[in-house]
Every structure is written in structure tokens, then in C-alpha cells.
Write a protein that holds these residues in place. Structure first.
Motif, PDB file in Angstrom:
ATOM      1  N   CYS A 120       0.992  -1.283   0.129  1.00 36.63           N
ATOM      2  CA  CYS A 120      -0.119   0.031  -0.090  1.00 36.63           C
ATOM      3  C   CYS A 120       0.894   1.246  -0.046  1.00 36.63           C
ATOM      4  O   CYS A 120       0.403   2.367  -0.358  1.00 36.63           O
ATOM      5  CB  CYS A 120      -0.995  -0.011   1.157  1.00 36.63           C
ATOM      6  SG  CYS A 120      -1.777  -1.417   1.384  1.00 36.63           S
ATOM      7  N   PHE A 196       1.910  -9.792   5.233  1.00 40.27           N
ATOM      8  CA  PHE A 196       0.972  -9.667   4.155  1.00 40.27           C
ATOM      9  C   PHE A 196       1.740  -9.851   2.709  1.00 40.27           C
ATOM     10  O   PHE A 196       2.544  -9.060   2.615  1.00 40.27           O
ATOM     11  CB  PHE A 196       0.272  -8.552   4.210  1.00 40.27           C
ATOM     12  CG  PHE A 196      -0.811  -8.056   3.286  1.00 40.27           C
ATOM     13  CD1 PHE A 196      -2.056  -8.156   3.340  1.00 40.27           C
ATOM     14  CD2 PHE A 196      -0.182  -7.569   1.906  1.00 40.27           C
ATOM     15  CE1 PHE A 196      -3.211  -7.706   2.172  1.00 40.27           C
ATOM     16  CE2 PHE A 196      -1.108  -7.548   0.869  1.00 40.27           C
ATOM     17  CZ  PHE A 196      -2.639  -7.453   1.012  1.00 40.27           C
ATOM     18  N   ILE A 212      -0.975  -6.160  12.211  1.00 37.92           N
ATOM     19  CA  ILE A 212      -1.640  -4.931  12.796  1.00 37.92           C
ATOM     20  C   ILE A 212      -0.270  -4.541  13.627  1.00 37.92           C
ATOM     21  O   ILE A 212       0.176  -3.263  13.791  1.00 37.92           O
ATOM     22  CB  ILE A 212      -2.767  -5.223  13.604  1.00 37.92           C
ATOM     23  CG1 ILE A 212      -3.897  -5.376  12.679  1.00 37.92           C
ATOM     24  CG2 ILE A 212      -2.949  -4.333  14.636  1.00 37.92           C
ATOM     25  CD1 ILE A 212      -5.316  -5.826  13.423  1.00 37.92           C
ATOM     26  N   TYR A 215       2.453  -3.057  11.473  1.00 36.36           N
ATOM     27  CA  TYR A 215       1.987  -1.374  11.038  1.00 36.36           C
ATOM     28  C   TYR A 215       2.459  -0.556  11.925  1.00 36.36           C
ATOM     29  O   TYR A 215       2.995   0.333  11.751  1.00 36.36           O
ATOM     30  CB  TYR A 215       0.315  -1.480  10.836  1.00 36.36           C
ATOM     31  CG  TYR A 215      -0.217  -0.291  10.578  1.00 36.36           C
ATOM     32  CD1 TYR A 215      -0.220   0.680  11.290  1.00 36.36           C
ATOM     33  CD2 TYR A 215      -0.851  -0.228   9.224  1.00 36.36           C
ATOM     34  CE1 TYR A 215      -0.816   2.087  11.113  1.00 36.36           C
ATOM     35  CE2 TYR A 215      -1.509   1.076   8.997  1.00 36.36           C
ATOM     36  CZ  TYR A 215      -1.478   2.241   9.847  1.00 36.36           C
ATOM     37  OH  TYR A 215      -2.109   3.256   9.571  1.00 36.36           O
ATOM     38  N   PHE A 247      -8.655  -0.395   7.450  1.00 38.14           N
ATOM     39  CA  PHE A 247      -9.813  -0.061   8.230  1.00 38.14           C
ATOM     40  C   PHE A 247      -9.809   0.786   9.200  1.00 38.14           C
ATOM     41  O   PHE A 247      -8.569   1.214   9.832  1.00 38.14           O
ATOM     42  CB  PHE A 247     -10.411  -1.368   8.602  1.00 38.14           C
ATOM     43  CG  PHE A 247      -9.382  -2.039   9.616  1.00 38.14           C
ATOM     44  CD1 PHE A 247      -9.347  -2.143  10.949  1.00 38.14           C
ATOM     45  CD2 PHE A 247      -8.464  -2.932   9.218  1.00 38.14           C
ATOM     46  CE1 PHE A 247      -8.690  -2.705  11.669  1.00 38.14           C
ATOM     47  CE2 PHE A 247      -7.673  -3.572   9.901  1.00 38.14           C
ATOM     48  CZ  PHE A 247      -7.679  -3.345  11.392  1.00 38.14           C
ATOM     49  N   LYS A 253      -5.911   2.706  16.360  1.00 39.07           N
ATOM     50  CA  LYS A 253      -4.745   1.975  17.395  1.00 39.07           C
ATOM     51  C   LYS A 253      -3.344   2.903  17.166  1.00 39.07           C
ATOM     52  O   LYS A 253      -2.578   3.281  18.136  1.00 39.07           O
ATOM     53  CB  LYS A 253      -4.199   0.606  16.907  1.00 39.07           C
ATOM     54  CG  LYS A 253      -5.638  -0.488  17.064  1.00 39.07           C
ATOM     55  CD  LYS A 253      -5.064  -1.758  16.611  1.00 39.07           C
ATOM     56  CE  LYS A 253      -6.301  -2.824  16.716  1.00 39.07           C
ATOM     57  NZ  LYS A 253      -6.992  -3.329  17.664  1.00 39.07           N
TER      58      LYS A 253
HETATM   59  N1  CAA Z   1     -18.747  -4.885  18.981  1.00 35.92           N
HETATM   60  C1  CAA Z   1     -17.683  -3.947  19.044  1.00 35.92           C
HETATM   61  N2  CAA Z   1     -16.441  -4.430  18.486  1.00 35.92           N
HETATM   62  C2  CAA Z   1     -16.482  -5.578  18.094  1.00 35.92           C
HETATM   63  C3  CAA Z   1     -17.283  -6.583  18.187  1.00 35.92           C
HETATM   64  C4  CAA Z   1     -18.482  -6.162  18.614  1.00 35.92           C
HETATM   65  N3  CAA Z   1     -19.740  -6.889  18.633  1.00 35.92           N
HETATM   66  N4  CAA Z   1     -16.908  -7.597  17.716  1.00 35.92           N
HETATM   67  C5  CAA Z   1     -15.413  -7.627  17.282  1.00 35.92           C
HETATM   68  N5  CAA Z   1     -15.072  -6.236  17.897  1.00 35.92           N
HETATM   69  C6  CAA Z   1     -13.895  -5.773  17.322  1.00 35.92           C
HETATM   70  C7  CAA Z   1     -12.846  -6.548  17.920  1.00 35.92           C
HETATM   71  O1  CAA Z   1     -12.637  -6.441  19.549  1.00 35.92           O
HETATM   72  C8  CAA Z   1     -11.811  -6.062  17.238  1.00 35.92           C
HETATM   73  O2  CAA Z   1     -11.157  -4.683  17.657  1.00 35.92           O
HETATM   74  P1  CAA Z   1      -9.887  -4.588  18.490  1.00 35.92           P
HETATM   75  O3  CAA Z   1      -8.680  -5.118  17.547  1.00 35.92           O
HETATM   76  O4  CAA Z   1      -9.696  -3.114  18.826  1.00 35.92           O
HETATM   77  O5  CAA Z   1      -9.922  -5.606  19.529  1.00 35.92           O
HETATM   78  C9  CAA Z   1     -12.069  -5.683  15.762  1.00 35.92           C
HETATM   79  O6  CAA Z   1     -13.644  -5.708  16.037  1.00 35.92           O
HETATM   80  C10 CAA Z   1     -12.183  -6.761  14.642  1.00 35.92           C
HETATM   81  O7  CAA Z   1     -12.367  -7.894  15.169  1.00 35.92           O
HETATM   82  P2  CAA Z   1     -11.417  -9.262  15.097  1.00 35.92           P
HETATM   83  O8  CAA Z   1      -9.983  -9.048  15.568  1.00 35.92           O
HETATM   84  O9  CAA Z   1     -12.187 -10.326  15.692  1.00 35.92           O
HETATM   85  O10 CAA Z   1     -11.549  -9.522  13.480  1.00 35.92           O
HETATM   86  P3  CAA Z   1     -10.976 -10.769  12.651  1.00 35.92           P
HETATM   87  O11 CAA Z   1     -10.318 -11.594  13.640  1.00 35.92           O
HETATM   88  O12 CAA Z   1     -12.193 -11.135  11.942  1.00 35.92           O
HETATM   89  O13 CAA Z   1      -9.800  -9.979  11.747  1.00 35.92           O
HETATM   90  C11 CAA Z   1      -8.570  -8.434  10.729  1.00 35.92           C
HETATM   91  C12 CAA Z   1      -9.555  -8.771  11.758  1.00 35.92           C
HETATM   92  C13 CAA Z   1      -7.011  -9.083  11.400  1.00 35.92           C
HETATM   93  C14 CAA Z   1      -8.047  -7.004  10.551  1.00 35.92           C
HETATM   94  C15 CAA Z   1      -8.628  -8.917   9.355  1.00 35.92           C
HETATM   95  O14 CAA Z   1      -9.790  -8.337   9.028  1.00 35.92           O
HETATM   96  C16 CAA Z   1      -7.656  -8.830   8.525  1.00 35.92           C
HETATM   97  O15 CAA Z   1      -6.814  -9.789   8.411  1.00 35.92           O
HETATM   98  N6  CAA Z   1      -7.676  -7.983   7.757  1.00 35.92           N
HETATM   99  C17 CAA Z   1      -6.604  -7.758   6.598  1.00 35.92           C
HETATM  100  C18 CAA Z   1      -5.172  -7.388   7.083  1.00 35.92           C
HETATM  101  C19 CAA Z   1      -5.208  -5.666   7.517  1.00 35.92           C
HETATM  102  O16 CAA Z   1      -5.809  -5.034   6.880  1.00 35.92           O
HETATM  103  N7  CAA Z   1      -4.407  -5.469   8.337  1.00 35.92           N
HETATM  104  C20 CAA Z   1      -4.020  -4.133   8.833  1.00 35.92           C
HETATM  105  C21 CAA Z   1      -2.525  -4.000   8.760  1.00 35.92           C
HETATM  106  S1  CAA Z   1      -1.743  -4.208   7.516  1.00 35.92           S
HETATM  107  C22 CAA Z   1      -2.063  -3.070   6.432  1.00 35.92           C
HETATM  108  O17 CAA Z   1      -2.447  -2.008   6.925  1.00 35.92           O
HETATM  109  C23 CAA Z   1      -1.853  -3.316   4.718  1.00 35.92           C
HETATM  110  C24 CAA Z   1      -3.084  -3.371   4.063  1.00 35.92           C
HETATM  111  O18 CAA Z   1      -3.777  -2.539   3.755  1.00 35.92           O
HETATM  112  C25 CAA Z   1      -3.580  -4.827   3.848  1.00 35.92           C
END
Ligand code: CAA
Length: 445
Positions: A120, A196, A212, A215, A247, A253
């Protein structure tokens, strides 16, 4: 010294959308608030059957050229940043130039074209290339067209599926820009990481939780490196801080870490000490584990203070507004964050001329870069001329079954046929394959 930076910007969003809390969450058995509150997303954009990285990039560039009254002679470079390329040799910029040559007199035969890859962060690296080319005096009065275009798709069932998106940002980089001037100072945080990647495959292999952490670590390094040349940064110094936004929850964070770093040793830290205690220092702990625990507690308390909340609401939250509605645009994402921030300033009537932004870019694999930008005098005319709302509103709202068909349509291994959901109108479209397996494009009136 000549000011160099972004003169104009336009976007093109994929013409379909997926409602994450309303359509996606129930199918996945998830609480909708995981999307709206946890990840911070409402919708993702997707490309219709006739869209791809070339059409979205060319359409954003065409809008920009029309609005600014540019012709091919005004453009000495076309740099495309993408991590969704479909060709290991012929760059996307040649396809984009071919599209634009269909609708303009003249051609881009004397423009340098290329394609940048570093996940990115490549969009920001392309801006750098354009900046350096102009600063070196090689541009002959011409500007550079920088296009960040991606279809951020994940394999079905991957956790990343929640953070998909598709769209392009086109930027015109010139001397004496109308939007923002880029700082010469930059900071980097870069390391060989496996968080990634796409080893000759369309959909990424992702270690989401680790990505995460990487990052945050690289962003911190980049800030320290930036400060080593630009001096210590302070929260009041920057009107907005646009970050790469896979996102919005990711930025939440990064922001609290950035704030903790910036208030260190300032009167803000002293004032907050009465409320939440001193910022823990490693030398105060015999075991690293205890220090880490103390830091976690301090961060939780810090993010609950009025000082932090006010700063976040002013400098960070407004950078996330478009991202919440479109998802991750990979290379374009940080440039959407800048655009969101300046749209917020225009809506509030803030006088931004001469004010500063701190821009934090990130690419997996991994590298972060931080630089500052100074807002130009004509910024508000530029921002008011960009029509983001109507692009977001015109998107076709997919059902879950339709989303599955769209995902298959854009899966390079499947390449299924799909009746479009929208009708092209004054735009470039993908219209089939050529004799050497190249993708072909036409302009539809
Ligand atoms: N109410 C409020 N919050 C809730 C909730 C609810 N009912 N249920 C879950 N949440 C929160 C969780 O607590 C979590 O927040 P925190 O991290 O602050 O604790 C958040 O929602 C996401 O929930 P999960 O962690 O359970 O979600 P997940 O396991 O399904 O995966 C992810 C999340 C790891 C980001 C996944 O979507 C992913 O792998 N994404 C792609 C990788 C990515 O974007 N990485 C970011 C850094 S790398 C980068 O920036 C390069 C790039 O563009 C890819």
C-alpha cells in the motif's frame, strides 16, 4: 525553493457496494457492530463486471484532466501504484495512457511511464518519484500523473474479506501546487517482514493480527526517523493526521500510540499525569513484561482522557469518513484519508491555507513513511470541485448472492461471465481480450 506537491486530486470508486453490517455480517454470523464499531466500516466498494484497476485509474485520471483542462502535453510522467496488477511485464500505466489517448488529441509518447510496487505504500512512493523528478528539474514545465488503483480482494472465507474495497485516486503533481506542498523531510521505518504478501497469487496470504503489530512498529520507527530531521512533533502542530487506513479501527490503534509519543516530555504529559499517572518508562521496571502491562494500562487510560478524545475528534476522526464507506483501497487509502480531512475542513469553513498535515503511509512487507504537507492557498476551490458524494451514492447495493458472483467475476482463476449491475456512462470499460491475451478497453459515451 520551488514548492512541489499535489495540484489536484480525483477519485473513482468501484460502482458496486456491499453493506457490511446489513448484508455481510448476518451471512457470516457476526454481530454488525464488529464492522461498524470494531473495524469502523459501513460499506465496501467493488468493481462492476466491466471495471478493473485500469478502468478505475483511467476514469479518475480522465476526470482530473477534464476538470483541470489538461492535455497529454501537460503530463511528463504517468506513475501507477498498485498491488493488483495482472501483468508482470507491461505496466498498468501503458494501458491507462492507451485509454486516455482514445479521448484526447495528442499522445503520451514523451511521457515516462512506470508501475510502483511496495504493497500500500507504493502510492506515496510514486508521489516521491514525481516530486524528485520535478525537484531535479527534469520535468520541462510538465506535471506528473500519479494514479493509485487497486481491487483489494481477499480469498472467500479469509478474515480480510471484511476489509475489502476497490477504487482509484488520481493526483496531478506540479510546481506551485494548488492543494498541498510536500515536505522535503521524510522518515522511514522499514524491515523485511512476512505479514501480508501475494507470492504470484491474486489473493493475499495474510497474518492479520501480526500485520497490525507490524504496521504499528514500522509507523513508530518512521515517526522517530522523521523527527530526527524535522524536530520533535507536537499534537497541536498538525491540523489533521491522515494515516494509511486498511480499516478505521487500525488508525484508532495507531493514533493513540502517536499521541503518546508526541506528548512525551510536553506540558500535556505533565497535566495528564495528575489524572492518569506518569507515562511508564522502561527504566522504572525490572521485567519487560511488567513494563508492557503498565504501558497497556496507561494507553487505555490515555485514550479515555478528554485531551486525547478532543485531539482524536479533530485531527484523526475526519480522515476516516470516506474510508468507512469504501473499505481498503490499498495504494489509494492514505490519499483518500488526506482527501477526507480536507473535505472536513471545507465543510467546517476552516481556513487551512498554510496549515500542516502529517501523513503516515504504510505498506506490508513492510515499510512506513512519514512526511509533512503544507496546505496551499487555493486548497478550498480544489476540494469543493471534487464530487465524492455522488460517486458514493450511485453505487449499486449488492445482495450477498450478487457479492459472491462479483467476487467470482474478478477472481483471475475463475473469470466467470457476469451481467453488469450498472450502465457505463461517459467512462472507460473493459471489453474483452486481445490476440496476445492483453486486456482491451473502450470509452463508452
Ligand atoms: N462490537 C464492537 N467491536 C467488536 C465486536 C462487536 N460486537 N466484535 C468484534 N469487535 C472488534 C474486536 O474487538 C476488534 O477490535 P480490536 O482489535 O480493537 O480489539 C475488531 O472488532 C475486529 O475484530 P476481530 O479482531 O475479531 O476481527 P477478525 O479476527 O475477523 O480480523 C483483521 C480482523 C485481522 C483486521 C482482518 O480483517 C484482516 O486480516 N484484515 C486484513 C489485514 C489488514 O488489513 N491488516 C491491517 C494492517 S496491514 C495493512 O495495513 C496493509 C493493508 O492495507 C492490508
Amino acid at each position: 525553493m520551488t514548492a512541489v506537491g499535489i495540484d489536484a486530486v480525483e477519485i473513482w470508486t468501484g460502482k458496486l457496494k456491499l453493506d457490511l453490517p446489513g448484508t455481510f455480517a448476518p451471512e457470516k454470523g457476526d454481530d454488525p457492530e464488529k464492522y461498524t464499531k470494531g473495524l469502523g466500516l459501513n460499506n465496501s466498494s467493488f468493481p462492476d463486471a466491466y471495471e478493473d484497476i485500469v478502468t478505475m485509474g483511467a476514469n479518475a485520471a480522465h476526470r482530473l484532466m477534464e476538470r483541470k483542462g489538461l492535455s497529454p502535453d501537460d503530463i511528463g510522467r504517468i506513475d501507477v501504484a498498485t498491488e493488483s496488477a495482472f501483468d508482470n511485464s507491461k505496466p498498468v500505466s501503458t494501458y491507462v495512457a492507451g485509454c486516455l489517448e482514445q479521448v484526447y488529441d495528442g499522445d503520451f509518447h514523451h511521457a515516462n511511464k512506470g508501475e510502483r510496487k511496495f504493497a500500500c505504500i507504493a502510492g506515496t512512493q510514486s508521489l516521491d518519484d514525481a516530486y524528485n523528478w520535478i525537484k531535479a528539474g527534469r520535468n520541462r514545465g510538465r506535471g506528473a500523473l500519479v494514479i493509485a488503483t487497486d481491487t483489494a480482494l481477499y480469498a472467500r472465507g479469509d478474515a480480510g474479506e471484511a476489509t475489502q474495497g476497490a477504487g482509484a485516486v488520481a493526483m496531478y503533481v506540479t510546481e506551485d501546487p494548488d492543494l498541498v506542498e510536500l515536505s522535503t523531510h521524510q522518515g522511514y521505518g522499514s524491515a523485511d517482514e512476512t505479514d501480508f504478501l501475494k507470492p504470484n497469487q491474486q489473493f493475499p496470504s495474510v497474518d492479520g493480527k501480526r500485520s497490525i503489530q507490524v504496521y504499528l512498529a514500522r509507523m513508530r520507527e518512521a515517526l522517530e526517523d522523521f523527527e530526527s530531521v524535522a524536530g520533535a512533533s507536537h499534537p497541536d502542530q498538525y491540523e489533521y493526521i491522515p494515516f494509511h487506513t486498511p480499516f478505521p479501527g487500525m488508525v484508532r490503534k495507531a493514533a493513540v500510540l502517536g499521541y503518546r509519543h508526541m506528548i512525551r516530555g510536553t506540558p500535556i504529559e505533565e497535566e495528564l499525569a495528575a489524572e492518569i499517572g506518569e507515562l511508564p518508562r522502561p527504566e522504572g521496571f525490572a521485567e519487560d513484561e511488567d513494563y508492557q502491562e503498565a504501558i497497556r494500562e496507561y494507553m487505555d487510560a490515555l485514550s479515555d482522557t478528554d485531551a486525547y478524545r478532543e485531539w482524536y475528534a479533530e485531527a484523526i476522526e475526519p480522515t476516516l469518513s470516506v474510508s468507512r464507506e469504501v473499505g481498503n483501497w490499498y495504494t489509494g487509502s492514505v490519499h483518500l484519508a488526506r482527501l477526507s480531512a480536507l473535505r472536513d475542513a471545507a465543510e467546517k469553513g476552516t481556513d487551512m491555507a498554510g496549515k500542516k498535515l502529517l501523513v503516515g503511509s504504510y505498506g506490508s512487507g513492510a515499510q512506513a513513511e512519514i512526511h509533512a504537507e503544507t496546505v496551499a492557498d487555493e486548497w478550498d476551490e480544489e476540494i469543493e470541485a471534487i464530487d465524492v458524494e455522488s460517486q458514493l451514492d450511485r453505487r449499486y447495493d449488492l445482495s450477498f448472492e450478487e457479492y459472491e458472483e462479483v467476487h467470482d467475476r474478478h477472481n483471475h482463476e475463475k473469470q466467470t461471465e457476469l451481467e453488469p449491475f450498472t450502465t457505463p456512462d461517459g467512462e472507460f470499460v473493459f471489453d474483452g481480450w486481445g490476440r496476445m491475451n492483453e486486456r482491451k478497453y473502450t470509452y463508452v459515451e
